[in-house]
Structure formats: C-alpha cells, structure tokens
Design an enzyme around this catalytic site. Structure first.
Site, PDB file in Angstrom:
ATOM      1  CB  ALA A  99      -0.875  -0.009   1.235  1.00 24.04           C
ATOM      2  CB  SER A 100       1.719   3.781  -2.477  1.00 21.78           C
ATOM      3  OG  SER A 100       0.426   3.973  -2.980  1.00 21.78           O
ATOM      4  CB  CYS A 101       1.773   5.393   3.136  1.00 23.08           C
ATOM      5  SG  CYS A 101       3.481   5.605   2.711  1.00 23.08           S
ATOM      6  CB  ILE A 102      -1.228   8.912   3.390  1.00 25.25           C
ATOM      7  CG1 ILE A 102       0.059   8.545   3.992  1.00 25.25           C
ATOM      8  CG2 ILE A 102      -2.490   8.624   4.164  1.00 25.25           C
ATOM      9  CD1 ILE A 102       0.414   7.434   4.801  1.00 25.25           C
TER      10      ILE A 102
ATOM     11  CB  THR B 198      -1.573   7.781  -2.076  1.00 25.86           C
ATOM     12  OG1 THR B 198      -2.435   8.785  -1.519  1.00 25.86           O
ATOM     13  CG2 THR B 198      -0.158   8.267  -2.018  1.00 25.86           C
TER      14      THR B 198
END
Lengths: 102, 416
Positions: A99-102, B198
């Site tokens: 998950a590529s963060c925020i 994202t």
C-alpha cells in the site's frame, strides 16, 4: 477473478496479485516471474522469501526498508526486478501489492 | 502540581496548548511548550510564495502570539526525551519533568538522504519549496527564468501534504500561461508512486488534469542521485530525467531529537496508536501531527482533527479513564489546480476521496473532487482561518473531527 497459473486455478485481483497466499507455491512464483520475463535465481529467491516473511510479520513494505534489510541493497533490487521492483517482487511472492501510503 | 509538556510549537503543538489550558489549570496543572524557533510559518503558503501569490509577510508570524498566556513558552533546543525517567533534557543543560508528554515535533526535509541533492546546483537549479528559504529562492529564480525543462519531483513517501507537489505543477502551468511563455516550458511530474496520487479515485481525476495541462508524468521513479554536472535525476534502474529547474520534495523525516531519544522508526517517526494517538510504548506520551507514524496524511487538517480527539483522550488519561479509539484518519485538503480553481478532497483511513458536496450534504458550497472557483476561494480563505481559528483550537463550524459519509458518492469507491 480466477486465473490458471502453473496449471492450477488461482484467485487473483484485477492487477494480478494473489488474494490467498495459501494458493502460492514456488511453481506459481516461477510462472508469474516468467510472465514478467524474469527467471528466478537464488538471489531472487532471497528477496522473495524475505518479503514473504515481512508480510507474515505485518511489516509495511517499502523500497527504503528492503534496502536497509541487509538482504539486498536497492541497486541490486532494481537489477533483479527491473522497473518497479517492489511491485513485481510482491506479485511473484504471492503477497499483496504494498500500500503506497497516503 | 502536575506537569504537561508539549514538544514543538508548530501547528499541532500550538493547537494543543490552546485546547488544553482551558481544562488543565493551575494550581493542579502546569503546561509548558518548548520550541527553539521564533517564527511560526503558515506552511501551506510555501506553495504560493514561489509564484508571487503570497508575500513573506502573509505567511510569517511569531510563535509567541499564538501561545496562551497561561502556558509557559520555553525557547530552547530540545536535546532528548528520557521516557523511562519522564524527563525532557534541553541542550542548555536544563531538564523538565513531566506527568504527560505530547510530542508535536513535526517532520522536515532531509536532503542528505539523496546523494547530490544539496550539491553544487542547490538553490541554483535544484530547489525545494518545503522550507521558507527554499520557496523564496525558487520565487527569485522563477521571476526571470526564460524557460526550459521544469521537473517537479517527489523523492519518497510519506511526505507532508502529499498533494503539494501536484499543486505546484498545476500552479506552474498557469503561472507560465499568464506570463505567455507556457510554450517555452516543458513540465514533467516525477513520482515514486505508480500514478498521480495515492488514492485510486483521486488519481483518476488528477491524471486527467495533468493530461489537460500538458504535464508529463514519470511514475515508479525511485531516485538514486542528482547529477549536478549533467543536470539529471537518475533512478536505481538507470532512468535519467534531465532538468533545467528541479523542484524536488526531499525525503521527509521526523526530528533528530526522536532519533537521539531512541523513540523513532527508520524515518524518526514515533510509533503511535492510530485511533487513540497514544505512544505504543509509553502510556503517558501522546503524539500528534507529522511526528507520528500513523497512516494518515501529514497535513494541518489532520493535526486539527487529531487535536480535538487528543484533548478528550488526555483528559481521560489524567482521570484514569479508558481512552476513546476515536481518530479515523480524517483529512480534508484543498488541491489548487491553477487558473483560480481548486479541488477539495475529504478522506480517512478507510474511505478514499470521492465526489460529492462539502460540508453540507447535497448543497456544498464546496465540491469534492471537482474543480471549482469556490474551492479556490476556500483555499485562500483558509489562511485567515488558520491564523484566526485553527491555531487557537476553535472548532470549525460544520466540519467534524470524524469524517461524515453524507453527501458523498461512495458506490464506486466502496467496491474497490
């Protein structure tokens, strides 16, 4: 959705990541690698095993963290899995895309 | 008398001082806030400074004027926290005991993480806009730049205000259009992510805007070094992108004092419970704003929503009551898209940004994930809100700390 990988029906998401790690084995890993034009050497396997272990321990994966793992440096990671190494390596390892963060 | 100590008088720390002094009063409680800096910068303004939209005066005030008089402001550099002894050591040799500690020491750029970044070309053709000095140097460069390759670049995630570099690219597009020189500037947006942002829904909308504005995107770019001689950034795979001006967002890290205290992760962020904002290791330490490792955006709006919840939790803690697991990761960000328009996004840990209206369901007046002039007015009005409402810890009417689902179009997003 279901896809036949290494002769077995495997459940994957729309980007081709396994949704159930129990369906993964080394043959499946090799087949996904072949789709990405890679043939796996012992160094590839070191990285894959490391990623699977981190995933099991619920550690968030990032290129920085892999680079500091002592398993492989970032330069070598790129030479093993060119272009987007973490995305390719996690797909072969049968674990979710980080998950590529925020 | 008991002591509550706040480390850092930036956005998050200042808000906590303003919230807590109403509740924890003398003679039972003494609240102190420690920061070595004199100036309080309105950090969102760093985006506008390079384009001469804001002047330095618009975005600088003193730290002191926002700290309530009941709170002791200590101007000193912090050496380290000794959590086992409930002490904070200052570099001048003094130390403070605490009963409750709030860490709000923020995040900042760490150019040293990338070889060549702060090299020969630093502030000549390589710039950051996450510091006042960087944004000002960039403004001076852009004022008489005659054109060429402008590369807007993110080193690695997480960064403060993850939409800021996109906004920079959008504002650059309209800046050069207004100067009638857009045809002389090639804008490239380089990101370590696989797309513009994202979150998938927002990425779709933002990719469309990049196309429309003729901004090229280079994704999955993990920078290895800046080559000052050739003026290129090079990734670990050997991909090289040439620039005449590089506007980079360097690696962001927590303060070194966290490292000196042995309390951080590999980027000096403090491991924190994402719902209660309590340290995962020390029960009497709480962390808010950019200093924590919670998976929420590093943004002023997040600190604002956290501050309301953290105030409740600190009051629970001092009374020996259980903490509420209330923080949902709520973030609310305006995204400047140029030409006096902006998008607005509202999201949390579990819900990504979607279309809809805000803050009144079905009415707005702000539109989520759609460009509008009203959103841009909202963004500009926000500077006034920041100085006059937000820092003082006043609740913003109609905008709750937890995210609301009403007025939002979730059907697509929930299926992802």
């Amino acid at each position: 959705m279901e896809k036949v990988i290494a002769g077995k029906p495997i459940t994957v998401n729309e980007e081709g990541y396994l949704t159930d790690f129990n369906q993964w084995d080394e043959k499946v890993g090799e087949a996904i690698a072949a789709e990405n034009h890679l043939s796996l050497t012992p160094r590839h396997w070191d990285v894959i095993k490391y990623l699977q272990n981190e995933q099991k321990n619920q550690v968030a994966l990032s290129i920085r963290r892999v680079g500091k793992s002592g398993v492989v440096d970032i330069k070598e990671l790129y030479s093993l899995f060119p272009n987007a190494p973490l995305k390719t390596a996690t797909k072969i390892a049968g674990i979710p895309k980080p998950a590529s963060c925020i | 008398m008991k002591n509550l100590v706040i480390l850092g008088a930036g956005t998050a720390g200042t808000m906590m001082a303003n919230h807590l002094h109403h509740h924890l009063k003398t003679p039972e409680w003494n609240i102190s806030i420690i920061d070595e800096r004199d100036k309080h910068y309105y950090q969102p303004g760093f985006l506008f400074l390079p384009f001469d939209i804001y002047t330095p005066d618009d975005i600088i005030k003193t730290v002191e004027e926002f700290i309530p008089k009941e709170v002791s402001l200590i101007k000193s550099k912090i050496d380290k926290i000794v959590p086992e002894e409930n002490k904070v050591q200052l570099t001048d040799g003094k130390q403070l005991d605490y009963d409750v500690l709030i860490i709000a020491t923020g995040a900042k750029i760490a150019t040293e993480e990338t070889p060549g970044m702060e090299g020969e070309e630093w502030q000549k053709s390589v710039f950051d806009f996450y510091t006042f000095d960087g944004a000002l140097a960039l403004r001076n460069k852009l004022r008489d730049w005659t054109g060429g390759k402008l590369v807007v670049h993110i080193t690695e995630m997480p960064i403060k205000c993850p939409v800021a570099p996109l906004e920079f690219a959008f504002l650059a597009d309209s800046f050069f259009k207004n100067k009638n020189m857009r045809d002389k500037v090639e804008i490239t947006y380089v990101t370590p992510l696989s797309g513009a942002f994202t979150k998938p829904k927002a990425t779709e909308a933002l990719t469309h805007l990049l196309d429309e504005k003729n901004i090229r995107i280079e994704s999955d770019f993990a920078i290895e070094q800046v080559d000052n001689e050739k003026k290129e950034i090079i990734d670990y795979g050997g991909r090289a992108i040439p620039f005449d001006i590089l506007v980079t967002v360097p690696t962001n890290k927590g303060d070194e004092l966290i490292e000196r205290s042995g309390m951080g992760d590999d980027l000096n962020y403090v491991p924190t419970n994402k719902a209660t904002l309590q340290s995962k290791v020390y029960p009497n330490i709480f962390v808010l704003g950019d200093a924590s490792d919670i998976p929420a955006s590093k943004a002023g709006s997040v600190a604002h929503f956290e501050a309301e919840i953290l105030t409740d939790n600190i009051l629970h803690f001092v009374k020996g009551e259980p903490l509420t697991e209330a923080f949902d990761g709520h973030a609310n960000c305006f995204i400047e898209t140029g030409n006096d328009k902006a998008l607005l996004i509202d999201f949390n840990y579990t819900h990504e940004p979607v279309e809809g209206s805000f803050p009144f369901p079905g009415i707005g007046p702000l539109r989520l994930l759609k460009e509008s002039r009203m959103n841009h007015m909202g963004k500009l009005a926000f500077r006034w809100i920041y100085w006059n409402v937000l820092l003082k810890g006043t609740h913003i009417p109609f905008v709750s700390a937890n995210m609301s689902d009403s007025g939002k179009h979730y059907e697509k997003a929930l299926n992802e």
